[in-house]
Scaffold this active site. Sequence first.
Site, short mmCIF file in Angstrom:
data_model
loop_
_atom_site.label_atom_id
_atom_site.label_comp_id
_atom_site.label_asym_id
_atom_site.label_seq_id
_atom_site.Cartn_x
_atom_site.Cartn_y
_atom_site.Cartn_z
CD GLU A 60 -2.53 -0.85 2.80
OE1 GLU A 60 -2.46 -0.11 3.43
OE2 GLU A 60 -3.34 -1.89 3.07
CE LYS B 198 5.13 4.66 6.95
NZ LYS B 198 5.31 6.21 7.24
NE ARG C 212 -2.41 3.92 12.39
CZ ARG C 212 -1.69 2.93 12.59
NH1 ARG C 212 -0.56 2.89 12.74
NH2 ARG C 212 -2.20 1.50 12.57
NE ARG D 278 2.52 6.13 15.89
CZ ARG D 278 3.36 5.86 15.13
NH1 ARG D 278 3.38 6.00 13.96
NH2 ARG D 278 4.26 4.74 15.66
CD GLU E 40 -1.05 8.61 7.53
OE1 GLU E 40 -1.70 7.86 8.33
OE2 GLU E 40 -0.14 9.24 7.79
CG PHE F 202 -4.73 2.41 6.29
CD1 PHE F 202 -4.12 1.65 7.59
CD2 PHE F 202 -4.20 3.79 6.70
CE1 PHE F 202 -3.99 1.75 8.65
CE2 PHE F 202 -3.91 4.23 7.92
CZ PHE F 202 -3.74 3.30 8.90
NE ARG G 183 7.47 -0.29 16.61
CZ ARG G 183 7.11 0.73 15.83
NH1 ARG G 183 7.16 0.71 14.53
NH2 ARG G 183 6.63 1.81 16.53
CE LYS H 58 8.67 2.46 10.45
NZ LYS H 58 8.28 3.25 11.33
P1 AMP Z 1 5.88 5.37 11.20
O1 AMP Z 1 5.13 6.56 11.54
O2 AMP Z 1 7.07 5.97 10.03
O3 AMP Z 1 6.34 4.46 11.99
O4 AMP Z 1 4.92 4.80 10.03
C1 AMP Z 1 3.64 4.33 10.27
C2 AMP Z 1 2.65 5.21 9.96
O5 AMP Z 1 2.61 5.15 8.64
C3 AMP Z 1 1.20 5.16 10.44
O6 AMP Z 1 1.16 5.12 11.88
C4 AMP Z 1 0.49 5.79 9.50
O7 AMP Z 1 0.21 7.23 10.14
C5 AMP Z 1 1.11 5.97 8.25
N1 AMP Z 1 0.66 5.50 7.18
C6 AMP Z 1 0.71 5.83 5.84
N2 AMP Z 1 0.20 5.07 4.98
C7 AMP Z 1 -0.37 3.81 5.54
C8 AMP Z 1 -0.76 2.71 5.36
N3 AMP Z 1 -1.11 2.58 3.97
N4 AMP Z 1 -1.06 1.67 6.25
C9 AMP Z 1 -0.72 2.15 7.69
N5 AMP Z 1 -0.06 3.22 8.04
C10 AMP Z 1 -0.12 4.04 7.06
#
Ligand code: AMP
Length: 582
Positions: free
Chosen positions: A250, A252, A257, A272, A302, A342, A417, A423
């Site tokens: 998907e 990102k 969030r 979040r 998002e 999502f 997690r 990611k």
């Molecule tokens: P990170 O904040 O770098 O740990 O990445 C996770 C965050 O990516 C999530 O908390 C979401 O805010 C964001 N996000 C963006 N696109 C997606 C997606 N397709 N699925 C899940 N999270 C996503």
Amino acid sequence: MKFSVLSDSLEKMEKTSKRLELTGILVELLKKTPNEIIAKVIYLIQGKLKPNFEGVELGIAEKLVIRAISKSAGVTIKKIEDDYNDGGDLGITVSNILKQKTQTTFSAETITLERVYETLLKISTLQGKGSQDMKIKYISSLLNDATPEESKFILKILLGTMRLGVAENTVMDALAIAFTNSKENRELVENAYNVSSDLGKVSEVLAQDGLDGLLKFNVSLFSPIRPMLADRVKSEEEAVKRIENEFAAEYKLDGERVQIHIQDDKVILFSRSLENITNYYPDIVEKISDTINADNGIFEAEIVAINANTGNFLPFQELMHRRRKHKLDQAITNYPITVNFFDILYHNGNELLNYSYNERRKNLEDVIKENEFAKLIPMSIVNNTTDISDVLENSINSGCEGLMLKVLNANYRAGSRGSNWLKLKREYQNELGDSLDLVVVGAFFGRGRRTGKYGTLLLSTYDSENDSFPTICKVGTGFTDENLDQLFQILSNKVILKKNPRVESSIESDIWFEPELVLEVVASEITLSPIHKTGLNLIRKDTGFALRFPKFTGKIRTEKLAEDASCPEEVSALYKNQNKTG
Ligand code: AMP
């Protein structure tokens, strides 16, 4: 229950930082607590009155507390301030002052935990004119009847300075031991917490129904579910190693969030970190029910800021303009957003956490009716590094940060997690040493938002040998709102109906331009490409060069002619150089 039962335990807990000892004291306290007030005790030991997501804030200013102490102890404000400056902790200062006082006066009635809790709750709701005086009245009434030790903790809760080190983990250990006689059941306690974000509620269920209650513990609307998190991977190769078989890729998106809870007209949005952020997004509250085809549900999405003209995604920072209490109307107009779904965690009374990703995605696709305001996050099924790279490039070109890779048959693990979500962000490990100047030859409209401006641009180098403009990449990132407006104006005068014959492209763009305008672009890497025409056959037959993760630097090189743009030989040199050092 007497408040002293709690304050005695707190006193003991203050003297240790060892987790086992803290747990032991807590277990003892929980066993002494009647079921009806167990949740209150759980909140108070953590210095709260309600679960975080309810946003109940005490946050009483020290000045106000000092006035209340002065009133109930009959001591001057100056004396309290002087003692406080010597002692450093207002709770202890007060406790000492009151000790002197109790030597001379006879204490009043014993104070119950229920009374302290209800009074603090009332204080937290007081607002506006006259509220300061009311707060002082409530605080001093508590202090009048509390012992010095009790007062110390009442004040610490009021001031938000209770730091006992009772982390949620310790509380969960204690709950498992106190109500199921075994730490083994700790995981069940944690599961219940993960789907409710409310240890008070978990403790109530445990106290009343024990293990059975925990096993039946349900998700409920308007109690946020702790979000599932992703592990980071550095490359496509690592992703493929970590997830066997097929998985979902998907986009990102770079936004905020949000967990959307909806039933009829009621919509609550949690961030979040499970803060209630409904007030910042009245446009979501107003419009979202048009999108959601269900009686009720819990969704994850998002929120992304967009350019009002092109519909292109803007960086996360733009959303911060929404974080204000005043003139929000203006911010809503100036900083429009889209909601990009999502996941779906609850639907028409059914919990979906134990459904596989596949099933949840299908359900989500059935329930969400896309429109200008709300979309589904694009998803493709992939199973090899080339596929992932392709989707990654498309995602970056649409202004996203990278990919989320999700295991198809995995359920939703609230609050954890793990490897079921990975990611993969854009990496600039292999940055080109140099920027390139490229000619704009075509453009594409933003996906599904043909609001009249160009989303992604098609760029070419200049090949002097053939006097042609072979393409090298599409670029959709690095543009500010201003850039996009400016580019739209400039490019509108260069639109042609058919591709200029000097442009070499196997890609059909939505719009073609006279090859005149030059932009400066950086990229992470030069790759070989069967699609782009720059340097065709130079390295390999039927293959040209492409830029990986190209990004506009913000520089429109109006001073340059198209024929001054970077040439295929330059690109070839960068390609060879990068492979030497990389
Ligand atoms: P990170 O904040 O770098 O740990 O990445 C996770 C965050 O990516 C999530 O908390 C979401 O805010 C964001 N996000 C963006 N696109 C997606 C997606 N397709 N699925 C899940 N999270 C996503």
